[in-house]
Design a protein around this motif. Sequence first.
Motif, PDB file in Angstrom:
ATOM      1  N   TRP A   5     -10.285   4.296  -4.324  1.00 45.31           N
ATOM      2  CA  TRP A   5      -9.756   4.118  -2.982  1.00 45.31           C
ATOM      3  C   TRP A   5      -8.430   4.852  -2.864  1.00 45.31           C
ATOM      4  CZ3 TRP A   5     -11.827   1.189   1.041  1.00 45.31           C
ATOM      5  CH2 TRP A   5     -12.950   0.440   0.720  1.00 45.31           C
ATOM      6  N   VAL A   6      -8.038   5.097  -1.628  1.00 44.41           N
ATOM      7  CA  VAL A   6      -6.721   5.648  -1.320  1.00 44.41           C
ATOM      8  C   VAL A   6      -6.180   4.871  -0.127  1.00 44.41           C
ATOM      9  CG1 VAL A   6      -5.473   7.659  -0.467  1.00 44.41           C
ATOM     10  CG2 VAL A   6      -7.302   7.969  -2.118  1.00 44.41           C
ATOM     11  N   ILE A   7      -4.904   4.579  -0.179  1.00 42.85           N
ATOM     12  CA  ILE A   7      -4.230   4.056   1.011  1.00 42.85           C
ATOM     13  C   ILE A   7      -3.362   5.183   1.544  1.00 42.85           C
ATOM     14  CG2 ILE A   7      -2.504   2.446   1.902  1.00 42.85           C
ATOM     15  CD1 ILE A   7      -3.496   0.411  -0.155  1.00 42.85           C
ATOM     16  N   LEU A   8      -3.580   5.526   2.808  1.00 42.98           N
ATOM     17  CA  LEU A   8      -2.745   6.502   3.507  1.00 42.98           C
ATOM     18  C   LEU A   8      -1.824   5.708   4.415  1.00 42.98           C
ATOM     19  CD1 LEU A   8      -5.559   9.009   4.469  1.00 42.98           C
ATOM     20  CD2 LEU A   8      -3.895   9.249   2.615  1.00 42.98           C
ATOM     21  N   SER A   9      -0.533   5.891   4.229  1.00 41.09           N
ATOM     22  CA  SER A   9       0.416   5.071   4.980  1.00 41.09           C
ATOM     23  C   SER A   9       1.648   5.877   5.352  1.00 41.09           C
ATOM     24  CB  SER A   9       0.820   3.841   4.150  1.00 41.09           C
ATOM     25  OG  SER A   9       1.359   4.222   2.911  1.00 41.09           O
ATOM     26  N   GLY A  10       2.374   5.356   6.305  1.00 41.81           N
ATOM     27  CA  GLY A  10       3.610   5.991   6.751  1.00 41.81           C
ATOM     28  C   GLY A  10       4.801   5.619   5.899  1.00 41.81           C
ATOM     29  N   GLN A  11       4.592   4.711   4.962  1.00 45.84           N
ATOM     30  CA  GLN A  11       5.665   4.302   4.049  1.00 45.84           C
ATOM     31  C   GLN A  11       5.083   4.088   2.660  1.00 45.84           C
ATOM     32  OE1 GLN A  11       7.189   0.636   5.601  1.00 45.84           O
ATOM     33  NE2 GLN A  11       5.277  -0.443   5.379  1.00 45.84           N
ATOM     34  N   HIS A  12       5.935   4.087   1.698  1.00 48.14           N
ATOM     35  CA  HIS A  12       5.568   3.814   0.312  1.00 48.14           C
ATOM     36  C   HIS A  12       4.926   2.429   0.227  1.00 48.14           C
ATOM     37  CE1 HIS A  12       6.597   2.288  -3.740  1.00 48.14           C
ATOM     38  NE2 HIS A  12       6.315   3.526  -4.095  1.00 48.14           N
ATOM     39  N   VAL A  13       3.805   2.312  -0.482  1.00 46.64           N
ATOM     40  CA  VAL A  13       3.176   1.002  -0.682  1.00 46.64           C
ATOM     41  C   VAL A  13       3.952   0.300  -1.796  1.00 46.64           C
ATOM     42  CG1 VAL A  13       1.094  -0.240  -1.343  1.00 46.64           C
ATOM     43  CG2 VAL A  13       0.920   1.815   0.066  1.00 46.64           C
ATOM     44  N   ASP A  14       4.706  -0.725  -1.421  1.00 47.65           N
ATOM     45  CA  ASP A  14       5.558  -1.402  -2.399  1.00 47.65           C
ATOM     46  C   ASP A  14       4.900  -2.681  -2.913  1.00 47.65           C
ATOM     47  OD1 ASP A  14       5.857  -3.192  -0.297  1.00 47.65           O
ATOM     48  OD2 ASP A  14       7.930  -2.650   0.102  1.00 47.65           O
ATOM     49  N   ALA A  15       5.562  -3.299  -3.868  1.00 44.59           N
ATOM     50  CA  ALA A  15       5.034  -4.518  -4.493  1.00 44.59           C
ATOM     51  C   ALA A  15       4.869  -5.641  -3.475  1.00 44.59           C
ATOM     52  CB  ALA A  15       5.943  -4.957  -5.642  1.00 44.59           C
ATOM     53  N   VAL A  16       5.717  -5.692  -2.466  1.00 45.97           N
ATOM     54  CA  VAL A  16       5.617  -6.728  -1.442  1.00 45.97           C
ATOM     55  C   VAL A  16       4.286  -6.599  -0.695  1.00 45.97           C
ATOM     56  CG1 VAL A  16       6.618  -7.610   0.708  1.00 45.97           C
ATOM     57  CG2 VAL A  16       8.105  -6.954  -1.184  1.00 45.97           C
ATOM     58  N   ALA A  17       3.901  -5.379  -0.341  1.00 42.79           N
ATOM     59  CA  ALA A  17       2.624  -5.157   0.348  1.00 42.79           C
ATOM     60  C   ALA A  17       1.454  -5.523  -0.554  1.00 42.79           C
ATOM     61  CB  ALA A  17       2.512  -3.706   0.802  1.00 42.79           C
ATOM     62  N   TRP A  86       0.404   8.738  -0.107  1.00 39.57           N
ATOM     63  CA  TRP A  86      -0.914   8.668  -0.733  1.00 39.57           C
ATOM     64  C   TRP A  86      -0.803   7.710  -1.909  1.00 39.57           C
ATOM     65  CZ3 TRP A  86      -5.591  11.510  -0.328  1.00 39.57           C
ATOM     66  CH2 TRP A  86      -6.389  11.537  -1.458  1.00 39.57           C
ATOM     67  N   THR A  87      -1.603   6.652  -1.905  1.00 45.45           N
ATOM     68  CA  THR A  87      -1.582   5.671  -2.991  1.00 45.45           C
ATOM     69  C   THR A  87      -2.995   5.536  -3.534  1.00 45.45           C
ATOM     70  OG1 THR A  87       0.181   4.471  -1.845  1.00 45.45           O
ATOM     71  CG2 THR A  87      -0.945   3.316  -3.630  1.00 45.45           C
ATOM     72  N   GLU A  88      -3.178   5.905  -4.797  1.00 50.26           N
ATOM     73  CA  GLU A  88      -4.496   5.828  -5.426  1.00 50.26           C
ATOM     74  C   GLU A  88      -4.741   4.449  -6.013  1.00 50.26           C
ATOM     75  OE1 GLU A  88      -5.779   8.900  -8.103  1.00 50.26           O
ATOM     76  OE2 GLU A  88      -4.525  10.363  -7.060  1.00 50.26           O
ATOM     77  N   ILE A  89      -6.002   4.024  -5.896  1.00 54.14           N
ATOM     78  CA  ILE A  89      -6.400   2.710  -6.407  1.00 54.14           C
ATOM     79  C   ILE A  89      -7.758   2.842  -7.085  1.00 54.14           C
ATOM     80  CG2 ILE A  89      -6.977   0.334  -5.811  1.00 54.14           C
ATOM     81  CD1 ILE A  89      -5.213   0.791  -3.275  1.00 54.14           C
ATOM     82  N   HIS A  90      -7.862   2.280  -8.259  1.00 55.54           N
ATOM     83  CA  HIS A  90      -9.145   2.149  -8.946  1.00 55.54           C
ATOM     84  C   HIS A  90      -9.484   0.661  -8.903  1.00 55.54           C
ATOM     85  CE1 HIS A  90      -9.117   6.255 -10.410  1.00 55.54           C
ATOM     86  NE2 HIS A  90      -7.831   6.085 -10.638  1.00 55.54           N
ATOM     87  N   ALA A  91     -10.580   0.336  -8.226  1.00 52.98           N
ATOM     88  CA  ALA A  91     -10.964  -1.061  -8.013  1.00 52.98           C
ATOM     89  C   ALA A  91     -12.263  -1.376  -8.741  1.00 52.98           C
ATOM     90  CB  ALA A  91     -11.126  -1.329  -6.515  1.00 52.98           C
ATOM     91  N   ALA A  92     -12.414  -2.638  -9.097  1.00 49.25           N
ATOM     92  CA  ALA A  92     -13.647  -3.082  -9.746  1.00 49.25           C
ATOM     93  C   ALA A  92     -14.832  -2.753  -8.848  1.00 49.25           C
ATOM     94  CB  ALA A  92     -13.589  -4.581 -10.014  1.00 49.25           C
ATOM     95  N   ALA A  93     -15.910  -2.222  -9.455  1.00 47.20           N
ATOM     96  CA  ALA A  93     -17.077  -1.817  -8.680  1.00 47.20           C
ATOM     97  C   ALA A  93     -18.270  -2.741  -8.886  1.00 47.20           C
ATOM     98  CB  ALA A  93     -17.467  -0.385  -9.037  1.00 47.20           C
ATOM     99  N   GLN A  94     -18.185  -3.641  -9.857  1.00 44.03           N
ATOM    100  CA  GLN A  94     -19.333  -4.499 -10.150  1.00 44.03           C
ATOM    101  C   GLN A  94     -19.192  -5.841  -9.433  1.00 44.03           C
ATOM    102  OE1 GLN A  94     -16.966  -3.584 -12.193  1.00 44.03           O
ATOM    103  NE2 GLN A  94     -16.312  -5.232 -13.497  1.00 44.03           N
ATOM    104  N   PRO A  95     -20.351  -6.366  -8.970  1.00 45.16           N
ATOM    105  CA  PRO A  95     -20.336  -7.701  -8.366  1.00 45.16           C
ATOM    106  C   PRO A  95     -19.999  -8.734  -9.425  1.00 45.16           C
ATOM    107  CG  PRO A  95     -22.409  -6.527  -7.910  1.00 45.16           C
ATOM    108  CD  PRO A  95     -21.656  -5.734  -8.908  1.00 45.16           C
TER     109      PRO A  95
END
Length: 122
Positions: A5-17, A86-95
């Motif tokens: 996944w990628v999060i496209l945002s107008g600000q840095h994705v911080d720990a609070v988010a 641009w924030t990259e995310i590797h997420a679990a893919a298995q149910p």
Amino acid sequence: MSAEWVILSGQHVDAVAVLSGAAEVDPDIGVRQLWDGDALQLVDADGVVLLMLFQSRRLESTVDAERLLGRALPRPLPEDDDRLWWTEIHAAAQPPFRGTAERIVRNTADAAGGTAVSRAAA
């Protein structure tokens, strides 16, 4: 195997988010900091890794994001296209972890004022 996944945002994705997005799904989700803060790993109560989120990077233009995604950007984008993060995310893919991970990604994007984009989507 992971879903990218990628999060496209107008600000840095911080720990609070990230914490806000995770807490909406499950308040017992744990967070581990990796590589001196360059990545966060979110785990469930049993220690299963749900996702790994990498430090946000600022892109110079939307053309860079389109090149990295390999397709046109989803609309609407964050209000200020000149400050695209641009924030990259590797997420679990298995149910059953995939659904939980996807909800966290989408909630985190919302908390950061951005858009979650699956790298697998055509």
